[in-house]
Motif scaffolding. Structure first.
Motif, PDB file in Angstrom:
ATOM      1  N   GLU A   7       0.845  -1.194   0.000  1.00  0.00           N
ATOM      2  CA  GLU A   7       0.000   0.000   0.000  1.00  0.00           C
ATOM      3  C   GLU A   7       0.882   1.245   0.000  1.00  0.00           C
ATOM      4  OE1 GLU A   7      -2.608  -0.300   3.310  1.00  0.00           O
ATOM      5  OE2 GLU A   7      -3.645  -2.086   2.553  1.00  0.00           O
ATOM      6  N   VAL A   8       0.595   2.143  -0.938  1.00  0.00           N
ATOM      7  CA  VAL A   8       1.367   3.381  -1.095  1.00  0.00           C
ATOM      8  C   VAL A   8       0.433   4.564  -0.888  1.00  0.00           C
ATOM      9  CG1 VAL A   8       2.807   4.741  -2.644  1.00  0.00           C
ATOM     10  CG2 VAL A   8       2.903   2.239  -2.732  1.00  0.00           C
ATOM     11  N   ILE A   9       0.871   5.508  -0.046  1.00  0.00           N
ATOM     12  CA  ILE A   9       0.059   6.709   0.221  1.00  0.00           C
ATOM     13  C   ILE A   9       0.525   7.821  -0.700  1.00  0.00           C
ATOM     14  CG2 ILE A   9      -0.644   8.406   1.948  1.00  0.00           C
ATOM     15  CD1 ILE A   9      -0.168   6.347   4.081  1.00  0.00           C
ATOM     16  N   LEU A  10      -0.433   8.393  -1.430  1.00  0.00           N
ATOM     17  CA  LEU A  10      -0.149   9.456  -2.387  1.00  0.00           C
ATOM     18  C   LEU A  10      -0.837  10.746  -1.956  1.00  0.00           C
ATOM     19  CD1 LEU A  10      -0.863   7.449  -5.686  1.00  0.00           C
ATOM     20  CD2 LEU A  10       1.322   7.676  -4.491  1.00  0.00           C
ATOM     21  N   GLY A  11      -0.191  11.858  -2.289  1.00  0.00           N
ATOM     22  CA  GLY A  11      -0.778  13.158  -1.992  1.00  0.00           C
ATOM     23  C   GLY A  11      -0.704  14.082  -3.183  1.00  0.00           C
ATOM     24  N   LYS A  12      -1.618  15.029  -3.264  1.00  0.00           N
ATOM     25  CA  LYS A  12      -1.679  15.951  -4.387  1.00  0.00           C
ATOM     26  C   LYS A  12      -0.877  17.205  -4.048  1.00  0.00           C
ATOM     27  CE  LYS A  12      -4.245  15.507  -8.006  1.00  0.00           C
ATOM     28  NZ  LYS A  12      -3.835  14.680  -9.157  1.00  0.00           N
ATOM     29  N   PRO A  13       0.142  17.567  -4.876  1.00  0.00           N
ATOM     30  CA  PRO A  13       0.886  18.809  -4.617  1.00  0.00           C
ATOM     31  C   PRO A  13       0.084  20.024  -5.086  1.00  0.00           C
ATOM     32  CG  PRO A  13       1.726  17.762  -6.595  1.00  0.00           C
ATOM     33  CD  PRO A  13       0.671  16.834  -6.032  1.00  0.00           C
ATOM     34  N   LYS A  14       0.553  21.220  -4.688  1.00  0.00           N
ATOM     35  CA  LYS A  14      -0.052  22.466  -5.126  1.00  0.00           C
ATOM     36  C   LYS A  14       1.035  23.345  -5.737  1.00  0.00           C
ATOM     37  CE  LYS A  14      -3.556  22.421  -1.478  1.00  0.00           C
ATOM     38  NZ  LYS A  14      -4.104  23.125  -0.280  1.00  0.00           N
ATOM     39  N   LEU A  15       0.711  24.009  -6.850  1.00  0.00           N
ATOM     40  CA  LEU A  15       1.700  24.810  -7.560  1.00  0.00           C
ATOM     41  C   LEU A  15       1.254  26.263  -7.625  1.00  0.00           C
ATOM     42  CD1 LEU A  15       3.794  23.919 -10.607  1.00  0.00           C
ATOM     43  CD2 LEU A  15       2.412  25.990 -10.740  1.00  0.00           C
ATOM     44  N   ASP A  16       2.209  27.165  -7.392  1.00  0.00           N
ATOM     45  CA  ASP A  16       1.951  28.604  -7.448  1.00  0.00           C
ATOM     46  C   ASP A  16       3.056  29.264  -8.268  1.00  0.00           C
ATOM     47  OD1 ASP A  16       0.770  31.017  -7.047  1.00  0.00           O
ATOM     48  OD2 ASP A  16       1.298  31.204  -4.924  1.00  0.00           O
ATOM     49  N   VAL A  17       2.838  30.503  -8.702  1.00  0.00           N
ATOM     50  CA  VAL A  17       3.813  31.250  -9.516  1.00  0.00           C
ATOM     51  C   VAL A  17       4.055  32.593  -8.850  1.00  0.00           C
ATOM     52  CG1 VAL A  17       4.296  32.266 -11.768  1.00  0.00           C
ATOM     53  CG2 VAL A  17       3.049  30.094 -11.629  1.00  0.00           C
ATOM     54  N   GLU A  18       5.363  32.950  -8.722  1.00  0.00           N
ATOM     55  CA  GLU A  18       5.731  34.227  -8.122  1.00  0.00           C
ATOM     56  C   GLU A  18       6.799  34.907  -8.992  1.00  0.00           C
ATOM     57  OE1 GLU A  18       7.129  33.567  -4.218  1.00  0.00           O
ATOM     58  OE2 GLU A  18       5.166  32.915  -3.416  1.00  0.00           O
ATOM     59  N   LYS A  19       7.093  36.170  -8.696  1.00  0.00           N
ATOM     60  CA  LYS A  19       8.146  36.904  -9.400  1.00  0.00           C
ATOM     61  C   LYS A  19       9.507  36.538  -8.793  1.00  0.00           C
ATOM     62  CE  LYS A  19       7.479  41.218 -10.452  1.00  0.00           C
ATOM     63  NZ  LYS A  19       7.373  42.701 -10.373  1.00  0.00           N
ATOM     64  N   SER A  20      10.480  36.303  -9.671  1.00  0.00           N
ATOM     65  CA  SER A  20      11.825  35.952  -9.215  1.00  0.00           C
ATOM     66  C   SER A  20      12.615  37.211  -8.866  1.00  0.00           C
ATOM     67  CB  SER A  20      12.549  35.147 -10.301  1.00  0.00           C
ATOM     68  OG  SER A  20      13.888  34.920  -9.941  1.00  0.00           O
ATOM     69  N   GLY A  21      13.537  37.060  -7.920  1.00  0.00           N
ATOM     70  CA  GLY A  21      14.387  38.193  -7.554  1.00  0.00           C
ATOM     71  C   GLY A  21      15.593  38.359  -8.447  1.00  0.00           C
ATOM     72  N   GLY A  22      15.868  37.357  -9.321  1.00  0.00           N
ATOM     73  CA  GLY A  22      17.026  37.421 -10.217  1.00  0.00           C
ATOM     74  C   GLY A  22      16.606  37.303 -11.662  1.00  0.00           C
ATOM     75  N   ASP A  23      17.575  36.821 -12.507  1.00  0.00           N
ATOM     76  CA  ASP A  23      17.327  36.721 -13.947  1.00  0.00           C
ATOM     77  C   ASP A  23      17.049  35.292 -14.377  1.00  0.00           C
ATOM     78  OD1 ASP A  23      17.769  39.440 -14.239  1.00  0.00           O
ATOM     79  OD2 ASP A  23      19.930  39.183 -14.533  1.00  0.00           O
ATOM     80  N   SER A  24      16.992  34.341 -13.445  1.00  0.00           N
ATOM     81  CA  SER A  24      16.806  32.935 -13.793  1.00  0.00           C
ATOM     82  C   SER A  24      15.498  32.403 -13.224  1.00  0.00           C
ATOM     83  CB  SER A  24      17.978  32.096 -13.261  1.00  0.00           C
ATOM     84  OG  SER A  24      19.213  32.528 -13.806  1.00  0.00           O
ATOM     85  N   PHE A  25      14.999  31.367 -13.898  1.00  0.00           N
ATOM     86  CA  PHE A  25      13.841  30.651 -13.383  1.00  0.00           C
ATOM     87  C   PHE A  25      14.269  29.797 -12.188  1.00  0.00           C
ATOM     88  CE2 PHE A  25      12.424  31.579 -17.656  1.00  0.00           C
ATOM     89  CZ  PHE A  25      11.058  31.810 -17.503  1.00  0.00           C
ATOM     90  N   VAL A  26      13.462  29.776 -11.148  1.00  0.00           N
ATOM     91  CA  VAL A  26      13.767  28.991  -9.953  1.00  0.00           C
ATOM     92  C   VAL A  26      12.537  28.139  -9.609  1.00  0.00           C
ATOM     93  CG1 VAL A  26      14.363  29.051  -7.507  1.00  0.00           C
ATOM     94  CG2 VAL A  26      15.358  30.726  -9.075  1.00  0.00           C
ATOM     95  N   VAL A  27      12.799  26.873  -9.303  1.00  0.00           N
ATOM     96  CA  VAL A  27      11.742  25.973  -8.830  1.00  0.00           C
ATOM     97  C   VAL A  27      11.999  25.688  -7.354  1.00  0.00           C
ATOM     98  CG1 VAL A  27      10.607  23.754  -9.091  1.00  0.00           C
ATOM     99  CG2 VAL A  27      11.492  24.937 -11.099  1.00  0.00           C
ATOM    100  N   SER A  28      11.026  26.058  -6.515  1.00  0.00           N
ATOM    101  CA  SER A  28      11.141  25.854  -5.063  1.00  0.00           C
ATOM    102  C   SER A  28      10.074  24.856  -4.627  1.00  0.00           C
ATOM    103  CB  SER A  28      10.964  27.188  -4.317  1.00  0.00           C
ATOM    104  OG  SER A  28      10.988  26.972  -2.927  1.00  0.00           O
ATOM    105  N   VAL A  29      10.513  23.801  -3.955  1.00  0.00           N
ATOM    106  CA  VAL A  29       9.594  22.765  -3.453  1.00  0.00           C
ATOM    107  C   VAL A  29       9.640  22.806  -1.923  1.00  0.00           C
ATOM    108  CG1 VAL A  29       9.016  20.320  -3.388  1.00  0.00           C
ATOM    109  CG2 VAL A  29       9.948  21.332  -5.485  1.00  0.00           C
TER     110      VAL A  29
END
Length: 540
Positions: free
Chosen positions: A399-421
């Motif tokens: 038996e494996v327990i699964l959960g649904k993540p939630k995704l949001d979008v914010e403005k970055s402080g630099g010049d690159s895309f950043v993915v934060s989990v």
């Protein structure tokens, strides 16, 4: 100038001098003491007061004159006192023969009426039988071609109805004295008593009484039968509900699937409770909790079975001790379950989190496409429960327990895309909560200018539910954009944008990060910005 009072006699207001008021009050009190406080006495006194008000009204002559002592004395002299006619009780017949008759007044007689009482009133006025007058009216109706009917209607409207005893006496030409009023009322009461006694002793009354008693017995027996049938039906329902409820509960607790699932009024969930509770509580408390749950649910079901059998089979039992013992065991189970539950709630006392941030490798990318990765657990069997976006599936017997993540979008402080989990969880301490959060498994992939997000996060093997959550934040530099695929509707959550567009309407569109916030790009612009880049696949 004498002091005056305002009094109300039989609904009419008068102004009366003080000495006249005292004499009138004594007179009325004397009459009340004489006739008593029963219903008959009250009626006599009410008619006497009505006659007094009538005399005062006649003397006032529609002007606001004050009632004087002379008026009161004249009323007493006219009406008489209880002492006056008490002395004449032995000479009643002589008094009525020699006393002068009062001038008759025309009223409608309500006691001898067929329509409006006109003939009855005329009969009393002319000392004639009302039947003769009715015959005369009928004959005149045909002789005068209807004019007699018009005359009757005019008399009906114009002649007042004799409402009080005093008016009925005047209608017969008798003086409206206290003695005559008393005599008239007592005669009416006696007449009513005789009529009732005659009706009660008649065959009609006896037959009606017998019929009513018979109808009452039939109605009672019918309701008694209906009640018995209803009691039996309720008993059968309780027996079936208790019996199958116990079977369903035992099968659910023991084998995890109720074979009476879906039946009405019974316990029938398809949940293996020991495994279900293992997801939330410590292993040592599961058995104890299951026993408490079984007692809490089983004792009421047994009580339903017992009460239902008593209603159906109507046997008597005085097993008070057994009933009290069952109540005591149920209360002990309730208290025990509350204590155990309170101790397990301590596992959710503190909250902790772990954050992992990664900068995307492509600095020249102007637009990233956000898409969903393949659902690896879509075709696996799911257990029948869903809690706070968590579910359990069976993978190769585990038996494996699964959960649904939630995704949001914010403005970055630099010049690159950043993915934060950000992974968060609860625990007894903050350190334990952070440990639970770190054990959460979640992956996403970078494929060229495309981000592929797993639709589920996983708890570690034998992990407990501690309100785990995964929050993904995409940080977009100003001047660059993201494209949300249609499948992203599954995990995006309340993304702020300039146009306040709902999440469901954001998918399938390209959004640029501007100084004022995330703004939807036109179709032509978004197509231009999406370039093919060299293959660069990385799993994080």
């Amino acid at each position: 100038m004498k002091k005056t009072f305002t009094i109300n006699i039989s609904g009419t207001v008068f102004h009366i001098e003080e000495d006249a008021y005292e004499i009138l009050q004594k007179y009325l009190v004397n009459l009340k003491n004489h006739f008593g406080a029963n219903e008959e006495g009250k009626e006599i006194l009410s008619d006497i007061e009505a006659r007094i008000a009538e005399i005062f009204t006649e003397k006032s002559d529609d002007e606001k004159k004050v009632v004087t002592i002379d008026w009161v004395n004249q009323v007493i002299e006219t009406m008489g006192t209880p002492e006056d006619f008490a002395e004449e009780e032995g000479e009643e017949e002589e008094v009525y023969v020699t006393s002068p008759k009062r001038k008759r007044r025309l009223y409608r007689d309500p006691e001898r009426r067929v329509l409006g009482g006109v003939s009855g009133g005329l009969g009393a006025y002319f000392n004639m039988d009302p039947v003769i007058l009715r015959i005369i009216f009928v004959v005149l109706f045909f002789v005068t071609t209807g004019a007699a009917l018009l005359a009757y209607i005019v008399l009906w409207i114009a002649v007042p109805k004799a409402r009080t005893t005093a008016q009925r006496l005047e209608m017969r030409g008798e003086e409206a004295t206290v003695k005559n009023i008393e005599k008239s009322i007592r005669e009416e009461v006696n007449e009513v008593k005789k009529s009732y006694h005659k009706f009660k002793n008649s065959d009609t009354y006896a037959k009606g009484k017998k019929s009513m008693e018979g109808a009452g017995d039939v109605t009672y027996n019918v309701f008694k039968l209906i009640l018995k049938v209803a009691v039996v039906i309720i008993g059968v329902i309780l027996i079936l509900s208790g019996f199958f409820g116990l079977l369903g509960m035992i099968s659910s607790l023991a084998i995890g699937q109720s074979f009476v699932q879906g039946w009405p009024l019974v316990w029938g969930p398809e949940i293996h409770f020991p495994d279900f509770f293992n997801y939330f509580v410590e292993p040592g408390t599961v058995t104890f909790g299951m026993i408490a749950v079984g007692l809490l649910a089983g004792i009421p079901l047994l009580a339903m079975l017992y009460i239902g059998s008593k209603l159906v089979f109507r046997y008597k039992s005085n097993n008070t001790a057994i009933g009290l013992s069952m109540v005591g065991v149920w209360l002990i189970a309730l208290v025990s379950l509350v204590v155990v539950s309170a101790s397990q709630l301590g596992n959710f006392k503190d909250q902790g989190s772990a954050v992992i941030s990664n900068t995307l490798p492509c600095d020249s990318c102007q637009t990233y496409t956000l898409d969903m990765a393949e659902d690896k657990y879509e075709n696996y069997a799911e257990l029948d429960w869903d809690l706070n976006n968590l579910k359990a599936v069976v993978v190769n017997g585990d038996e494996v327990i699964l959960g649904k993540p939630k995704l949001d979008v914010e403005k970055s402080g630099g010049d690159s895309f950043v993915v934060s989990v950000k992974k968060s969880s609860r625990g007894r301490t903050r350190g334990e909560a952070r440990e639970y959060a770190s054990d959460i498994i979640y992956n996403y992939q970078v494929n060229d200018s495309t981000l592929l997000f797993d639709p589920w996060f996983l708890l570690e093997e034998d992990g407990k539910w501690r309100d785990q959550e995964v929050q993904i934040t995409i940080k977009v530099p100003e001047g660059k954009a993201i494209h949300l695929s249609e499948e992203m509707i599954e995990i995006i959550y309340d993304i702020e944008n300039v146009s306040n567009t709902w999440d469901g309407d954001m998918v399938g569109k390209t959004w640029e990060m501007k100084p004022e916030g995330l703004t939807m790009k036109e179709l032509s612009e978004s197509t231009e910005d999406r370039k093919e880049l060299p293959e660069n696949t990385e799993e994080l």
